[in-house]
Design an enzyme around this catalytic site. Structure first.
Site, short mmCIF file in Angstrom:
data_model
loop_
_atom_site.label_atom_id
_atom_site.label_comp_id
_atom_site.label_asym_id
_atom_site.label_seq_id
_atom_site.Cartn_x
_atom_site.Cartn_y
_atom_site.Cartn_z
N SER A 145 0.86 -1.19 0.00
CA SER A 145 0.00 0.00 0.00
C SER A 145 0.89 1.24 0.00
O SER A 145 1.92 1.27 -0.69
CB SER A 145 -0.94 -0.05 1.21
N SER A 146 0.52 2.23 0.77
CA SER A 146 1.29 3.49 0.79
C SER A 146 0.98 4.27 2.07
O SER A 146 -0.14 4.20 2.59
CB SER A 146 0.90 4.35 -0.42
N TYR A 159 -4.28 7.66 -6.90
CA TYR A 159 -3.32 6.66 -6.41
C TYR A 159 -3.63 6.28 -4.96
O TYR A 159 -3.73 5.10 -4.61
CB TYR A 159 -1.91 7.22 -6.57
N LYS A 163 -4.97 2.63 -3.23
CA LYS A 163 -4.19 1.97 -2.17
C LYS A 163 -5.06 1.75 -0.94
O LYS A 163 -4.93 0.73 -0.24
CB LYS A 163 -2.95 2.81 -1.82
P1 NDP Z 1 9.70 1.33 -9.23
O1 NDP Z 1 9.23 2.25 -10.32
O2 NDP Z 1 11.07 1.49 -8.71
O3 NDP Z 1 9.52 -0.20 -9.70
C1 NDP Z 1 8.30 -0.62 -10.23
C2 NDP Z 1 8.32 -2.10 -10.51
O4 NDP Z 1 7.01 -2.49 -10.98
C3 NDP Z 1 9.28 -2.50 -11.62
O5 NDP Z 1 9.69 -3.83 -11.40
C4 NDP Z 1 8.41 -2.41 -12.88
O6 NDP Z 1 8.88 -3.23 -13.94
C5 NDP Z 1 7.09 -2.91 -12.35
N1 NDP Z 1 5.91 -2.36 -13.03
C6 NDP Z 1 5.64 -1.09 -13.35
N2 NDP Z 1 4.44 -0.98 -13.96
C7 NDP Z 1 3.94 -2.24 -14.02
C8 NDP Z 1 2.74 -2.81 -14.54
N3 NDP Z 1 1.79 -2.07 -15.14
N4 NDP Z 1 2.57 -4.15 -14.44
C9 NDP Z 1 3.51 -4.92 -13.84
N5 NDP Z 1 4.67 -4.45 -13.36
C10 NDP Z 1 4.87 -3.12 -13.43
O7 NDP Z 1 8.59 1.50 -8.08
P2 NDP Z 1 8.69 1.22 -6.50
O8 NDP Z 1 9.57 0.07 -6.25
O9 NDP Z 1 8.94 2.49 -5.81
O10 NDP Z 1 7.16 0.84 -6.20
C11 NDP Z 1 6.78 -0.48 -5.87
C12 NDP Z 1 5.47 -0.45 -5.11
O11 NDP Z 1 5.63 0.32 -3.92
C13 NDP Z 1 4.29 0.17 -5.87
O12 NDP Z 1 3.12 -0.57 -5.61
C14 NDP Z 1 4.18 1.56 -5.26
O13 NDP Z 1 2.88 2.06 -5.35
C15 NDP Z 1 4.59 1.28 -3.82
N6 NDP Z 1 5.05 2.42 -3.07
C16 NDP Z 1 6.19 3.11 -3.44
C17 NDP Z 1 6.61 4.19 -2.70
C18 NDP Z 1 7.83 4.99 -3.05
O14 NDP Z 1 8.00 6.09 -2.49
N7 NDP Z 1 8.71 4.51 -3.93
C19 NDP Z 1 5.87 4.64 -1.50
C20 NDP Z 1 4.73 3.83 -1.19
C21 NDP Z 1 4.35 2.76 -1.95
P3 NDP Z 1 9.93 -2.65 -15.08
O15 NDP Z 1 11.22 -2.44 -14.38
O16 NDP Z 1 10.01 -3.72 -16.12
O17 NDP Z 1 9.33 -1.37 -15.56
#
Ligand code: NDP
Length: 254
Positions: A145-146, A159, A163
């Site tokens: 989540s977030s 967004y 979540k």
């Molecule tokens: P990143 O952008 O660093 O990584 C995203 C990952 O998800 C990559 O592996 C990407 O694959 C994959 N991805 C993106 N779009 C899709 C899609 N449509 N279908 C399947 N896979 C997809 O993001 P984060 O690691 O920061 O985020 C991960 C999770 O954490 C998310 O759910 C986000 O909402 C949540 N989150 C993040 C926060 C932050 O501050 N970073 C805070 C709170 C929650 P590829 O590399 O091939 O593009």
């Protein structure tokens, strides 16, 4: 390779938080299946890192917003698991993959709204539904989540709202899956330095200073702050933790 290794399936394991999760899970002795969206090179790098930790790893492309592809994906992992582990079952499901869109309530388009619903809610709901027959009794579900479900900022409404839906969904999962001894929890990260949302948490010094200023521990989070806790949720010690939202934000706006 220990034959006792459990198997974790992590969506979006190629970068950011998902990468930290799969590496922590592998360090704990789990074999890994993970997905990536389009960046195969990053996925291959992560596979190599997991193998160097002594665990098995495989990655498949998956767009979690494209529900019509789920049956093919599940067929692929069933075949892989049957071939390499002797049966199609796995132990831990981590719904992590996703992207963010930013826009005010006034400016958010229906297209952007639908993308958030499909990636973060509908996709998670139906991927989980379709994977439940393969998830072992006694297994774990962790949905990401977030912090934005507890505190609000401008321009995150679509967004943050989906979540919130995931947190409600996860509590329902915990209730329904208790009879199978499967737990379901959400992890709600605060702002973490990844590529998410254009990478501002990594590169925008003004934003980073603002985040540090509203965080008790005084800094922006790093992916490793999240990965280890998700891995912990997949240990026997965390077995009584169920139906909970665990915020990992270093104390953001507490
Ligand atoms: P990143 O952008 O660093 O990584 C995203 C990952 O998800 C990559 O592996 C990407 O694959 C994959 N991805 C993106 N779009 C899709 C899609 N449509 N279908 C399947 N896979 C997809 O993001 P984060 O690691 O920061 O985020 C991960 C999770 O954490 C998310 O759910 C986000 O909402 C949540 N989150 C993040 C926060 C932050 O501050 N970073 C805070 C709170 C929650 P590829 O590399 O091939 O593009």
């Amino acid at each position: 390779m220990s034959t006792k290794s459990k198997i974790a399936l992590v969506t979006g394991g190629s970068r950011g938080l998902g990468r930290a999760m799969v590496l922590s899970l592998a360090k704990n002795g789990n074999n890994i299946i993970f997905t990536y969206h389009s960046n195969k090179e990053e996925a291959d790098n992560v596979i190599a890192e997991i193998i160097s930790l002594g665990q098995k790893a495989v990655a498949y492309p998956l767009d979690v917003s494209k529900l019509t592809t789920f049956d093919h994906f599940i067929h692929q992992i069933s075949q892989h698991l049957t071939e390499h582990e002797g049966n199609p079952n796995f132990d831990f499901l981590i719904n992590n993959a996703g992207t963010g869109v930013y826009g005010s309530v006034t400016d958010t388009t229906e297209e952007a709204f639908d993308a958030m619903v499909n990636i973060h809610f509908k996709g998670v709901y139906f991927l989980t539904q379709k994977l439940l027959p393969l998830l072992r009794n006694g297994g774990r579900i962790v949905n990401i989540s977030s912090g934005l479900t507890r505190v609000s900022f401008p321009n995150v409404s679509a967004y943050a709202a989906v979540k919130g839906a995931i947190e409600t969904y996860t509590r329902c999962l915990a209730k329904e899956l208790g009879s199978r001894q499967i737990t379901a929890n959400t992890v709600a990260p605060g702002a973490i330095a990844t590529d998410f949302g254009g990478g501002a948490n990594k590169t925008d010094e003004t934003k980073r200073n603002t985040i540090a200023g509203i965080t008790a521990l005084g800094r922006v989070g790093e992916p490793e702050d999240i990965g280890g806790v998700v891995a912990f949720l997949c240990t026997p010690e965390a077995g009584w933790l169920n139906g909970q939202r665990i915020e990992l934000s270093g104390g953001m706006m507490v």
